[in-house]
Design a protein around this motif. Structure first.
Motif, PDB file in Angstrom:
ATOM      1  N   UNK A 348      38.551  39.165  28.744  1.00 31.61           N
ATOM      2  CA  UNK A 348      37.421  38.376  29.258  1.00 31.61           C
ATOM      3  C   UNK A 348      36.959  38.825  30.637  1.00 31.61           C
ATOM      4  N   UNK A 349      35.667  39.120  30.744  1.00 30.34           N
ATOM      5  CA  UNK A 349      35.105  39.696  31.961  1.00 30.34           C
ATOM      6  C   UNK A 349      35.086  38.718  33.130  1.00 30.34           C
ATOM      7  N   UNK A 350      34.761  37.451  32.870  1.00 29.59           N
ATOM      8  CA  UNK A 350      34.676  36.481  33.958  1.00 29.59           C
ATOM      9  C   UNK A 350      36.017  36.373  34.673  1.00 29.59           C
ATOM     10  N   UNK A 351      37.109  36.303  33.903  1.00 32.17           N
ATOM     11  CA  UNK A 351      38.441  36.208  34.498  1.00 32.17           C
ATOM     12  C   UNK A 351      38.742  37.435  35.355  1.00 32.17           C
ATOM     13  N   UNK A 352      38.408  38.611  34.847  1.00 33.40           N
ATOM     14  CA  UNK A 352      38.665  39.838  35.600  1.00 33.40           C
ATOM     15  C   UNK A 352      37.873  39.861  36.911  1.00 33.40           C
ATOM     16  N   UNK A 353      36.617  39.434  36.858  1.00 37.20           N
ATOM     17  CA  UNK A 353      35.784  39.451  38.064  1.00 37.20           C
ATOM     18  C   UNK A 353      36.324  38.500  39.122  1.00 37.20           C
ATOM     19  N   UNK A 354      36.776  37.327  38.685  1.00 41.17           N
ATOM     20  CA  UNK A 354      37.323  36.345  39.628  1.00 41.17           C
ATOM     21  C   UNK A 354      38.593  36.879  40.277  1.00 41.17           C
ATOM     22  N   UNK A 355      39.486  37.453  39.477  1.00 44.15           N
ATOM     23  CA  UNK A 355      40.740  37.990  40.024  1.00 44.15           C
ATOM     24  C   UNK A 355      40.453  39.157  40.970  1.00 44.15           C
ATOM     25  N   UNK A 356      39.478  39.993  40.633  1.00 42.99           N
ATOM     26  CA  UNK A 356      39.132  41.121  41.504  1.00 42.99           C
ATOM     27  C   UNK A 356      38.732  40.634  42.891  1.00 42.99           C
ATOM     28  N   UNK A 357      37.854  39.639  42.960  1.00 38.47           N
ATOM     29  CA  UNK A 357      37.446  39.100  44.256  1.00 38.47           C
ATOM     30  C   UNK A 357      38.599  38.387  44.955  1.00 38.47           C
TER      31      UNK A 357
END
Length: 469
Positions: A348-357
């Motif tokens: 899931x992309x949303x989860x990855x983006x949140x963790x990246x930030x």
């Protein structure tokens, strides 16, 4: 029969056969009439008849609900039955194997899996949820995160991970070597599929992580256990032979807690190179060492070693994220990404983006520092409680790292699985130590997670365990 009779008997049959469950709401009469192409008066008449005979209850302003107490005189109507289960099409050999292992039951229910002392749970109360929610809101309406992306993983997350691993774990990896997975378990499954053939032999720690055993067994791999030494896997017990893969937790042996020294890690790497054997390095709990700096990961100790490095965010952030990662040699990245595309698709992309930030903005490092201090206090408290209430009954395997404590029964005749069941009935989690063994020669004891417990829960839980024993 009239439409009214037909509808009444049909609904009555669905209620008695539990197709319509007790307490569930019947559709509004206007909607059901429209769906069936009948008049609303017909539906209202049927509903009133069902209420009069005790099959449904009416709630003012809300509608009709299936009654909790059906008429005693009525019996479920005859439902045509097919062939007995034993005459149905069979499961695969893999399905039969899983059915035998589970005893016909699934995994632990969620409410049991998340009890105090359940293993693998971080402290949810200490998680910076407000910051996390802000990051979710930041990314939730981004169109780029709503479509397809990359099987390998979100590039900003791989960049952030590479920086973190190189600094904190001594790796020498590039973002192009990282493959994002759906938790550590998918990473293990990919390693089993790509590095071994059915019938090959893999080495696993004993006691050791059951998830690794499951991933290997599910791919037809034979297992051979390697005994536990003072600091983790017993290097001296490794024989020369035709082994394709070794799974180990050198930074914090799971579940006993040993830490391999730097010299032992080099010996293990030399053994792997001599025997042309892959090492899957599960860097379990590497972030939570309380009295010393963690030793560098094996994957970064030498150039071009046959090591696949594996990690996840289940302990450092939240297990519900189901987010893990592999660091693989550059020449194998393509095949690992292709295998992930075949078996599980994108993460899931949303989860990855949140963790990246979360990593890039420094929240991850601050959260780890706070958690390390908090878990150290909880670990010390657990030690004191065990010494006070379990002396002479159980002996802690005292290793100053991690989020759980392993305790061994002084009398090995105790059934640790039964103790776990009775402990769960009292409202506490934990795992039997014997479940971490592959062979029948197992130690008996308990593995208790303390990270997601309050002081009161720890006191009550250890006292309850003492009384239970």
């Amino acid at each position: 029969m009239s439409l009214t009779q037909q509808l009444f008997l049909t609904l009555r049959e669905k209620i008695l056969s539990q197709q319509l469950l007790v307490g569930s709401r019947l559709p509004a009469s206007r909607i059901l009439a429209k769906d069936l192409g009948v008049s609303r008066n017909t539906v209202n008449s049927v509903y009133e008849q069902l209420r009069a005979e005790g099959y449904v209850n009416s709630r003012e302003g809300s509608g009709f609900y299936i009654s909790e107490q059906l008429p005693q005189f009525d019996r479920s109507p005859h439902i045509a039955k097919g062939k007995p289960v034993q005459d149905w099409p069979p499961l695969s050999d893999y399905g039969h194997q899983l059915l035998k292992r589970s005893g016909g039951h699934g995994s632990k229910p969620k409410d049991i899996a998340n009890l105090p002392f359940s293993v693998g749970l971080p402290d949810f109360q200490a998680f910076p949820i407000k910051i996390w929610q802000q990051l979710i809101r930041r990314h939730s309406d981004r169109p780029v995160l709503m479509g397809y992306h990359s099987y390998q993983g979100y590039a900003p997350l791989r960049n952030a991970l590479a920086d973190y691993l190189n600094v904190s774990r001594g790796l020498k990896c590039r973002p192009e070597q990282i493959v994002i997975t759906q938790g550590a378990q998918q990473g293990l499954a990919l390693c089993a599929q790509l590095l071994m053939n059915p019938g090959d032999t893999a080495l696993v720690e004993e006691p050791g992580y059951s998830g690794a055993r499951k991933a290997l067994i599910s791919n037809g791999i034979n297992l051979q256990a390697v005994t536990h030494g003072d600091n983790g896997i017993n290097i001296g017990a490794l024989s020369e032979g035709e082994y394709r893969l070794l799974c180990c937790t050198p930074t914090h042996q799971y579940p006993m807690g040993g830490i391999l020294t730097a010299s032992e890690r080099l010996q293990l790497l030399q053994w792997a190179e001599r025997n042309r054997c892959w090492i899957v390095e599960d860097d379990y709990d590497s972030e939570f060492h309380y009295y010393s700096q963690p030793i560098a990961a094996m994957a970064g100790m030498a150039e071009r070693t046959p090591v696949i490095y594996m990690g996840s965010f289940s302990k450092t952030l939240l297990p519900g994220l189901r987010l893990g990662y592999l660091v693989v040699p550059e020449h194998l990245v393509g095949v690992f990404v292709e295998a992930k595309a075949f078996s599980g698709g994108e993460t899931p992309l949303l989860t990855q983006a949140v963790v990246a930030d979360f990593i890039e903005e420094g929240h991850f490092y601050r959260h780890l520092r706070r958690s390390r201090k908090l878990y150290q206090q909880k670990w010390e408290h657990m030690q004191r409680l065990c010494e006070k209430h379990l002396a002479g009954i159980m002996t802690p395997v005292a290793q100053s790292a991690g989020m759980h404590l392993a305790l061994v029964f002084n009398h090995q005749q105790v059934d640790d699985r039964k103790v776990c069941q009775e402990f769960a009935m009292k409202g506490f989690g934990g795992s039997p130590l014997s479940s971490y063994y592959h062979s029948s020669r197992s130690q008996k004891g308990l593995v208790l997670g303390f990270a997601n417990t309050s002081e009161g829960e720890r006191v009550k839980g250890i006292k309850t365990l003492s009384q239970l024993l």
